[in-house]
Motif scaffolding. Structure first.
Motif, mmCIF file in Angstrom:
data_model
loop_
_atom_site.group_PDB
_atom_site.id
_atom_site.type_symbol
_atom_site.label_atom_id
_atom_site.label_comp_id
_atom_site.label_asym_id
_atom_site.label_seq_id
_atom_site.Cartn_x
_atom_site.Cartn_y
_atom_site.Cartn_z
ATOM 1 N N SER A 171 -8.433 -8.623 3.037
ATOM 2 C CA SER A 171 -7.223 -9.082 3.344
ATOM 3 C C SER A 171 -6.366 -7.728 3.762
ATOM 4 O O SER A 171 -6.915 -6.728 3.367
ATOM 5 C CB SER A 171 -6.564 -9.722 2.229
ATOM 6 O OG SER A 171 -6.482 -8.980 1.097
ATOM 7 N N LYS A 172 -5.407 -8.094 4.569
ATOM 8 C CA LYS A 172 -4.605 -6.775 4.804
ATOM 9 C C LYS A 172 -3.724 -6.261 3.721
ATOM 10 O O LYS A 172 -3.538 -7.074 2.751
ATOM 11 C CB LYS A 172 -3.845 -7.123 6.014
ATOM 12 C CG LYS A 172 -4.414 -7.226 7.538
ATOM 13 C CD LYS A 172 -3.679 -7.416 8.672
ATOM 14 C CE LYS A 172 -4.638 -7.461 9.747
ATOM 15 N NZ LYS A 172 -3.804 -7.932 10.983
ATOM 16 N N PRO A 173 -3.533 -5.019 3.595
ATOM 17 C CA PRO A 173 -2.477 -4.783 2.452
ATOM 18 C C PRO A 173 -1.006 -5.193 2.463
ATOM 19 O O PRO A 173 -0.605 -5.618 3.618
ATOM 20 C CB PRO A 173 -2.224 -3.140 3.021
ATOM 21 C CG PRO A 173 -3.231 -2.516 3.543
ATOM 22 C CD PRO A 173 -3.883 -3.860 4.504
ATOM 23 N N LYS A 174 -0.609 -5.575 1.402
ATOM 24 C CA LYS A 174 0.431 -6.430 1.404
ATOM 25 C C LYS A 174 1.929 -5.566 1.916
ATOM 26 O O LYS A 174 2.789 -5.989 2.113
ATOM 27 C CB LYS A 174 0.783 -7.212 0.000
ATOM 28 C CG LYS A 174 -0.079 -8.270 -0.114
ATOM 29 C CD LYS A 174 0.248 -9.237 -1.457
ATOM 30 C CE LYS A 174 -0.644 -10.320 -1.484
ATOM 31 N NZ LYS A 174 -0.746 -10.691 -3.004
ATOM 32 N N TRP A 175 1.789 -4.358 1.078
ATOM 33 C CA TRP A 175 2.748 -3.345 1.588
ATOM 34 C C TRP A 175 2.071 -2.078 1.942
ATOM 35 O O TRP A 175 0.960 -1.686 1.394
ATOM 36 C CB TRP A 175 3.652 -2.845 0.050
ATOM 37 C CG TRP A 175 4.298 -4.290 -0.496
ATOM 38 C CD1 TRP A 175 5.454 -4.710 0.036
ATOM 39 C CD2 TRP A 175 3.769 -4.879 -1.582
ATOM 40 N NE1 TRP A 175 5.677 -5.922 -0.750
ATOM 41 C CE2 TRP A 175 4.637 -6.153 -1.837
ATOM 42 C CE3 TRP A 175 2.659 -5.073 -2.519
ATOM 43 C CZ2 TRP A 175 4.508 -7.087 -2.867
ATOM 44 C CZ3 TRP A 175 2.720 -5.972 -3.464
ATOM 45 C CH2 TRP A 175 3.413 -6.981 -3.622
ATOM 46 N N TRP A 176 2.824 -1.021 2.485
ATOM 47 C CA TRP A 176 2.313 0.066 3.036
ATOM 48 C C TRP A 176 3.608 1.234 2.924
ATOM 49 O O TRP A 176 4.486 0.820 3.547
ATOM 50 C CB TRP A 176 1.964 -0.166 4.343
ATOM 51 C CG TRP A 176 1.218 1.067 5.209
ATOM 52 C CD1 TRP A 176 1.742 2.257 5.250
ATOM 53 C CD2 TRP A 176 -0.197 1.168 5.229
ATOM 54 N NE1 TRP A 176 0.834 3.170 5.940
ATOM 55 C CE2 TRP A 176 -0.208 2.276 5.881
ATOM 56 C CE3 TRP A 176 -1.154 0.281 5.030
ATOM 57 C CZ2 TRP A 176 -1.682 3.064 6.074
ATOM 58 C CZ3 TRP A 176 -2.516 0.834 5.500
ATOM 59 C CH2 TRP A 176 -2.678 2.130 5.902
ATOM 60 N N TYR A 177 3.387 1.909 2.102
ATOM 61 C CA TYR A 177 4.498 3.083 1.889
ATOM 62 C C TYR A 177 3.722 4.486 2.064
ATOM 63 O O TYR A 177 2.489 4.614 2.080
ATOM 64 C CB TYR A 177 4.917 3.155 0.263
ATOM 65 C CG TYR A 177 5.595 1.771 -0.028
ATOM 66 C CD1 TYR A 177 6.883 1.677 0.554
ATOM 67 C CD2 TYR A 177 4.827 0.770 -0.862
ATOM 68 C CE1 TYR A 177 7.503 0.457 0.008
ATOM 69 C CE2 TYR A 177 5.520 -0.317 -1.561
ATOM 70 C CZ TYR A 177 6.835 -0.438 -0.872
ATOM 71 O OH TYR A 177 7.543 -1.686 -1.287
ATOM 72 N N GLN A 178 4.640 5.373 2.606
ATOM 73 C CA GLN A 178 4.113 6.715 2.417
ATOM 74 C C GLN A 178 5.325 7.639 2.026
ATOM 75 O O GLN A 178 6.381 7.104 1.789
ATOM 76 C CB GLN A 178 3.725 7.348 3.817
ATOM 77 C CG GLN A 178 5.097 7.200 4.904
ATOM 78 C CD GLN A 178 4.618 7.486 6.397
ATOM 79 O OE1 GLN A 178 3.588 7.193 6.684
ATOM 80 N NE2 GLN A 178 5.356 8.347 6.947
ATOM 81 N N GLY A 179 4.929 8.756 1.254
ATOM 82 C CA GLY A 179 5.889 9.357 0.482
ATOM 83 C C GLY A 179 5.259 10.431 0.243
ATOM 84 O O GLY A 179 4.197 10.931 0.276
ATOM 85 N N TRP A 180 6.075 11.438 -0.683
ATOM 86 C CA TRP A 180 5.707 12.536 -1.185
ATOM 87 C C TRP A 180 6.253 13.049 -2.624
ATOM 88 O O TRP A 180 7.542 12.609 -2.904
ATOM 89 C CB TRP A 180 5.870 14.001 -0.341
ATOM 90 C CG TRP A 180 7.242 14.077 0.216
ATOM 91 C CD1 TRP A 180 7.867 15.066 -0.372
ATOM 92 C CD2 TRP A 180 7.709 13.309 1.377
ATOM 93 N NE1 TRP A 180 9.155 14.939 0.364
ATOM 94 C CE2 TRP A 180 9.035 14.041 1.289
ATOM 95 C CE3 TRP A 180 7.272 12.454 1.895
ATOM 96 C CZ2 TRP A 180 10.017 13.551 2.386
ATOM 97 C CZ3 TRP A 180 8.220 12.005 3.041
ATOM 98 C CH2 TRP A 180 9.392 12.414 3.282
ATOM 99 N N ALA A 181 5.596 13.779 -3.388
ATOM 100 C CA ALA A 181 6.222 14.204 -4.779
ATOM 101 C C ALA A 181 6.984 15.289 -4.488
ATOM 102 O O ALA A 181 6.866 16.187 -3.617
ATOM 103 C CB ALA A 181 5.028 14.151 -5.832
ATOM 104 N N ASP A 182 7.551 15.994 -5.823
ATOM 105 C CA ASP A 182 8.306 17.087 -5.653
ATOM 106 C C ASP A 182 7.404 18.318 -5.899
ATOM 107 O O ASP A 182 6.218 17.982 -6.303
ATOM 108 C CB ASP A 182 9.263 17.343 -6.910
ATOM 109 C CG ASP A 182 8.566 16.971 -8.280
ATOM 110 O OD1 ASP A 182 7.573 17.803 -8.551
ATOM 111 O OD2 ASP A 182 9.444 16.317 -9.112
ATOM 112 N N SER A 183 7.794 19.654 -5.405
ATOM 113 C CA SER A 183 6.780 20.763 -5.402
ATOM 114 C C SER A 183 5.806 20.932 -6.601
ATOM 115 O O SER A 183 4.895 21.408 -6.346
ATOM 116 C CB SER A 183 7.406 22.000 -4.955
ATOM 117 O OG SER A 183 8.472 22.121 -5.698
ATOM 118 N N GLU A 184 6.492 20.537 -7.581
ATOM 119 C CA GLU A 184 5.720 21.167 -8.933
ATOM 120 C C GLU A 184 4.565 20.180 -8.936
ATOM 121 O O GLU A 184 3.404 20.560 -9.524
ATOM 122 C CB GLU A 184 6.796 20.852 -10.258
ATOM 123 C CG GLU A 184 6.150 21.176 -11.532
ATOM 124 C CD GLU A 184 6.011 19.953 -12.166
ATOM 125 O OE1 GLU A 184 6.425 19.102 -12.387
ATOM 126 O OE2 GLU A 184 4.921 19.858 -13.050
#
Ligand SMILES: Cc1cc2nc3c(=O)[nH]c(=O)nc-3n(C[C@H](O)[C@H](O)[C@H](O)COP(=O)(O)OP(=O)(O)OC[C@H]3O[C@@H](n4cnc5c(N)ncnc54)[C@H](O)[C@@H]3O)c2cc1C
Ligand code: SF4
Ligand code: SF4
Length: 160
Positions: A62-75
């Motif tokens: 099945s295809k992904p239900k949700w698709w996100y992209q992101g990044w965390a803080d530098s630490e």
């Protein structure tokens, strides 16, 4: 030579090894191929290994239900492979009372651990571009899920 799935088609997920109560399966790693060898003297033909093998069963593609992209803080990013999204999700999951199962480097081996302690979970950060070994993790996850705990699993698609 009797193997769990077709010769040279094993992905090394270790599910059959964990499932076999007769301890009849050994994974042979020839670098190019994995094979799950069955010791016919120990095997009682219960069929459990084939039942759990992703190579021997149809997968729900099945295809992904949700698709996100992101990044965390530098630490966090400093210790992560890329944007540190995995590490940030791990941190949040544990903070909200969950357990996380993922891969870490221990005594020269790339093994899986499940934990609700950040001190252990920090070791999950970073990619290990090698075959990791998820042996015994599935049973531990199963016990936690049966005890109504939430478990986040981060691993390779065949292990998922
Ligand atoms: C074998 C492998 C191949 C990859 N190939 C691609 C690719 O072709 N294209 C692409 O865009 N990205 C690929 N990635 C993903 C990419 O390299 C980074 O892992 C990802 O972008 C890191 O995101 P992050 O900073 O949020 O992760 P981090 O916060 O650094 O966390 C990494 C997470 O991945 C888990 N992990 C790392 N290595 C393994 C392993 N060997 N087995 C199981 N779990 C592991 C860690 O335990 C941790 O939970 C691959 C990763 C691996 C392990
Ligand atoms: S058929 Fe049963 S006993 Fe034989 S290898 Fe598979 S899981 Fe083990
Ligand atoms: S269950 Fe996993 S380790 Fe066992 S034969 Fe199938 S792919 Fe290989």
């Amino acid at each position: 030579m009797k193997t769990v799935c077709e010769l040279n088609m094993c992905n090394g997920c270790m599910a059959c090894v964990e499932k076999c109560h007769r301890n009849a399966i050994t994974i042979k790693d020839d670098l190019k191929y994995y094979n799950a060898l069955i010791d016919t003297k120990k095997c009682v033909d219960c069929g459990l290994c084939t039942k759990v093998c992703p190579r021997e069963n149809d997968n729900d593609m099945s295809k992904p239900k949700w698709w996100y992209q992101g990044w965390a803080d530098s630490e966090i990013r400093e210790h992560a492979s890329s944007g540190g999204a995995a590490s940030a999700i791990i941190r949040a999951f544990i903070k909200h009372g969950g357990y996380v199962a993922s891969c870490l480097f221990d005594s020269g081996k790339f093994v899986f651990e499940v934990t609700n302690e950040m001190a252990v979970a920090r070791k999950f950060a970073g990619s290990k571009y090698v075959k990791s070994n998820p042996e015994k993790i599935y049973g531990k996850i199963q016990s936690l899920v049966k005890a109504n705990q939430k478990v986040l699993f981060i691993g390779l698609p065949c292990q998922v």
